[in-house]
Design a protein around this motif. Structure first.
Motif, short mmCIF file in Angstrom:
data_model
loop_
_atom_site.label_atom_id
_atom_site.label_comp_id
_atom_site.label_asym_id
_atom_site.label_seq_id
_atom_site.Cartn_x
_atom_site.Cartn_y
_atom_site.Cartn_z
N LEU A 32 0.82 -1.21 0.00
CA LEU A 32 0.00 0.00 0.00
C LEU A 32 0.86 1.26 0.00
CD1 LEU A 32 -2.82 -0.98 2.53
CD2 LEU A 32 -3.01 -0.80 0.05
N LEU A 33 1.94 1.23 0.77
CA LEU A 33 2.80 2.39 0.85
C LEU A 33 3.41 2.73 -0.51
CD1 LEU A 33 4.26 4.54 2.53
CD2 LEU A 33 6.01 2.82 3.07
N VAL A 34 3.90 1.72 -1.21
CA VAL A 34 4.57 1.95 -2.49
C VAL A 34 3.57 2.28 -3.59
CG1 VAL A 34 5.99 0.91 -4.29
CG2 VAL A 34 6.57 0.54 -1.88
N PHE A 35 2.58 1.41 -3.78
CA PHE A 35 1.69 1.57 -4.93
C PHE A 35 0.62 2.63 -4.71
CE2 PHE A 35 3.60 -2.57 -5.54
CZ PHE A 35 3.90 -2.55 -6.91
N LEU A 36 0.04 2.67 -3.51
CA LEU A 36 -0.94 3.71 -3.24
C LEU A 36 -0.26 5.06 -3.09
CD1 LEU A 36 -3.97 4.20 -2.74
CD2 LEU A 36 -3.55 3.84 -0.31
N GLY A 37 0.88 5.06 -2.40
CA GLY A 37 1.60 6.31 -2.18
C GLY A 37 2.08 6.95 -3.46
N PHE A 38 2.81 6.20 -4.27
CA PHE A 38 3.32 6.77 -5.52
C PHE A 38 2.23 6.92 -6.57
CE2 PHE A 38 7.38 5.25 -3.73
CZ PHE A 38 8.12 6.42 -3.88
N GLY A 39 1.21 6.04 -6.49
CA GLY A 39 0.12 6.14 -7.46
C GLY A 39 -0.70 7.40 -7.30
N LEU A 40 -0.89 7.84 -6.05
CA LEU A 40 -1.69 9.03 -5.78
C LEU A 40 -0.84 10.25 -5.46
CD1 LEU A 40 -4.58 7.49 -3.63
CD2 LEU A 40 -4.60 8.03 -6.06
N THR A 46 -0.48 18.49 -2.31
CA THR A 46 0.55 18.64 -1.30
C THR A 46 0.32 19.88 -0.44
OG1 THR A 46 1.93 19.82 -2.91
CG2 THR A 46 2.28 17.45 -2.69
N THR A 47 -0.53 20.80 -0.92
CA THR A 47 -0.85 22.00 -0.14
C THR A 47 -1.62 21.62 1.12
OG1 THR A 47 -0.99 23.31 -2.16
CG2 THR A 47 -2.00 24.23 -0.18
N THR A 48 -2.54 20.65 0.96
CA THR A 48 -3.33 20.19 2.09
C THR A 48 -2.48 19.40 3.08
OG1 THR A 48 -5.29 20.04 0.69
CG2 THR A 48 -5.36 18.85 2.77
N LEU A 49 -1.61 18.54 2.55
CA LEU A 49 -0.83 17.65 3.40
C LEU A 49 0.42 18.32 3.96
CD1 LEU A 49 -0.95 14.37 1.28
CD2 LEU A 49 -2.42 15.00 3.19
N GLY A 50 0.97 19.27 3.20
CA GLY A 50 2.23 19.89 3.61
C GLY A 50 3.44 19.03 3.29
N GLN A 51 3.24 17.92 2.57
CA GLN A 51 4.32 17.00 2.22
C GLN A 51 3.82 16.07 1.13
OE1 GLN A 51 4.94 14.12 5.51
NE2 GLN A 51 2.99 14.85 6.32
N GLN A 52 4.70 15.27 0.57
CA GLN A 52 4.29 14.31 -0.44
C GLN A 52 3.39 13.26 0.18
OE1 GLN A 52 8.12 12.94 -1.96
NE2 GLN A 52 7.75 14.10 -3.84
N TYR A 53 2.42 12.78 -0.62
CA TYR A 53 1.44 11.82 -0.09
C TYR A 53 2.12 10.53 0.37
CZ TYR A 53 -2.72 8.91 0.28
OH TYR A 53 -3.71 8.08 0.75
N VAL A 54 3.15 10.09 -0.35
CA VAL A 54 3.80 8.84 0.03
C VAL A 54 4.42 8.95 1.42
CG1 VAL A 54 5.99 9.47 -1.09
CG2 VAL A 54 5.41 7.06 -0.74
N LEU A 55 4.94 10.14 1.76
CA LEU A 55 5.51 10.34 3.10
C LEU A 55 4.42 10.51 4.15
CD1 LEU A 55 8.53 12.69 2.29
CD2 LEU A 55 8.49 10.20 2.54
#
Length: 249
Positions: A32-40, A46-55
């Motif tokens: 999930l971390l690799v495929f969901l993270g990099f896929g989305l 990133t404005t909402t999260l303040g960082q990359q989604y995978v992180l």
């Protein structure tokens, strides 16, 4: 304390010798971390999260690894019932409370080790822990989550007689807890009607505590997270010990 150590050591040896269990427990969170993270990663703002989604996903996946390993370690109780080991343990001149504590510490230790393994993989995906103190904070929250949900698994297993029923009931409870915990989405951007359900989910505070330790930010004060998840761990340990005392073999 000798019986607690002995049961803990047994749990650790069984875990280390079961390579398939180690791989199987870490495979889904890593997938999930690799495929969901990099896929989305390019879709989620990133404005909402303040960082990359995978992180952003890393703390949630670490919590997922600890959660599932903890809960399903309770199946060891049913296994021991069926093969007679639990009966031999219960007739020994030791208290059931010590036996339950040993099972809890053993399950929590394997769960935390799984979480640390996932963190090591996450380093290669870009995770950077800001300081040793923050790593210790994340580790502390992982331990609390591990203890809480190992005791939760033991509580369920104490009332079950077969592994299939344990798996069905555990999944029925665990997946909603994980889904509402904010592991996959920021809790400060969810709909208003969903937020109360997220805030009464004890795993939310474990996830956000781990997130604070690994990333340095969290929408929930880490002190509040620590108090809530620690209180839940104590409560589940008491419930698990009470139900385990009623086990019959």
């Amino acid at each position: 304390m000798d019986i607690v150590y002995t049961i803990w050591l047994r749990s650790m040896k069984r875990y280390i010798r079961s390579k398939s269990r180690i791989v199987g427990s870490i495979a889904m969170p890593l997938f999930l971390l690799v495929f969901l993270g990099f896929g989305l990663n390019s879709v989620v703002s990133t404005t909402t999260l303040g960082q990359q989604y995978v992180l952003f996903l890393v703390p949630g996946m670490v919590a997922m690894s600890v959660l599932f390993t903890s809960v399903f370690s309770g199946i060891q109780i049913i296994w021991d019932k069926q093969f007679g080991f639990l009966k031999e343990t219960l007739v020994a001149p030791v208290s059931r409370l010590e036996i339950m504590f040993g099972q809890t510490v053993g399950g929590a230790s394997t769960a935390v080790f799984q979480g640390i393994l996932l963190m090591v993989f996450a380093v290669f995906l870009g995770l950077r822990v800001t300081s040793p103190l923050h790593f210790l904070i994340a580790l502390g929250f992982m331990i609390l989550v591990g203890i809480a949900f190992t005791a939760f698994g033991i509580a369920i297993a104490s009332r079950m007689e077969d592994m299939t029923g344990f798996s069905l009931i555990s999944n029925f409870v665990v997946f909603p807890l994980f889904g509402l915990s904010g592991a996959l989405f920021p809790i400060n951007s969810i709909p208003a009607w969903l937020k109360p359900l997220t805030l009464i989910d004890p795993l939310t505070y474990g996830v956000e505590g781990i997130r604070y330790g690994l990333t340095g930010t969290s929408p929930i004060n880490p002190v509040i997270s620590a108090v809530v998840i620690a209180g839940f761990a104590v409560a589940m340990t008491i419930v698990g010990a009470w139900l385990f005392r009623k086990v019959t073999v």
